[in-house]
Every structure is written in C-alpha cells, then in structure tokens.
Design an enzyme around this catalytic site. Sequence first.
Site, PDB file in Angstrom:
ATOM      1  N   GLY A  45       0.256  -1.343   0.249  1.00  0.00           N
ATOM      2  CA  GLY A  45       0.071  -0.150   0.085  1.00  0.00           C
ATOM      3  C   GLY A  45       0.673   1.279  -0.308  1.00  0.00           C
ATOM      4  O   GLY A  45       0.739   2.273  -0.393  1.00  0.00           O
ATOM      5  N   CYS A  46       1.576   1.325   0.261  1.00  0.00           N
ATOM      6  CA  CYS A  46       2.477   2.585   0.876  1.00  0.00           C
ATOM      7  C   CYS A  46       3.511   2.901  -0.283  1.00  0.00           C
ATOM      8  O   CYS A  46       4.060   3.721  -1.013  1.00  0.00           O
ATOM      9  CB  CYS A  46       3.444   2.316   1.961  1.00  0.00           C
ATOM     10  SG  CYS A  46       2.856   1.937   3.672  1.00  0.00           S
ATOM     11  N   THR A  47       3.800   1.843  -0.537  1.00  0.00           N
ATOM     12  CA  THR A  47       4.382   1.839  -2.118  1.00  0.00           C
ATOM     13  C   THR A  47       3.739   2.404  -3.669  1.00  0.00           C
ATOM     14  O   THR A  47       4.155   2.914  -4.158  1.00  0.00           O
ATOM     15  CB  THR A  47       4.762   0.262  -2.722  1.00  0.00           C
ATOM     16  OG1 THR A  47       6.046  -0.258  -1.665  1.00  0.00           O
ATOM     17  CG2 THR A  47       5.868   0.384  -4.335  1.00  0.00           C
TER      18      THR A  47
END
EC number: 1.11.1.24
Length: 153
Positions: A45-47
């Site tokens: 998700g952060c990527t």
Amino acid sequence: MPVQIGDKAPDFTLTSASGEPISLKDFIGKKNVVLYFYPKDDTPGCTAEACAFRDSYQVFQDAGAEVIGVSDDSSTSHLQFAAKHRLPFILLSDKGKQLRKLYGVPSTLGLLPGRVTYVIDKSGVVRHIFNSQLNFKGHIEESLKTLRELQEA
C-alpha cells in the site's frame, strides 16, 4: 488534540533520506506543502501511494507545492525506498513517532500507523486533511483538488 483544518501547522525538524534536517518553516512563505504520513517503506500500500505521488509530482510542483512523506522508518530505509521507486520528493524519518503524535495522526485498529495527508498553505495553515488507510489515490486527488482551489483564491 489532533491538528484540524484552519489550524496553524505545527513546525518540525526531521532528518531526510539524505541525512539533512528538513523543517516545515523552510517552506513557509515559499511553497504549499503536502505532508503525508504513511505506515512503512516498501509495503504494497505504501509503495502504491508513494508511486502515485511520484507519478503526479510534476503536477504538485506546477501547483506550487512540495510533497513530503513521513514514516518512522530510518533514513537508510527511506534512501533505499526512494532509489528503488525513483521517488523525487522528500522522505522524513519520524523515529519515535513524535511528529505523528504532534499532528494527532490516528492508528488503524490501534495497530497500524495511520495514513493521513495534510495540505498546508504557504502561510502555514492546514487547508485540507485526508484520512484513508486504503484509498491511496484519494490522497493525491484530494490534495491536488485543494491546491487548485488555493491557486484560484
């Protein structure tokens, strides 16, 4: 008390991926700031969120804004994350989660560090807050919408 729309954004100084100290006051009077808190480098998700900010970075720049990502990962982790995904914006290391606490960024289910984006205008006032753990693109869309409104004002 968490930071609210209309509040003066709390100043901070944190270490960037390159090891430089970065402060909010460095941008006041010069640029709007899109300050986004995310849970962890190199997670799916952060990527996805970081790459969406990357892909729109020129649009943010054209709107007179600097993008700053914040997590409690180390500067070394940020450097690797930025290099791996060609991230052109600033990543700050919030070891101990002090900035996260200062802004009142909530946790998700009491476990995961929250994913919250603040749009701060050139005078240092918070103009928009977007809080969503799963709507990664919403962070970009909502921020750009607010920046366009600031440009038109």
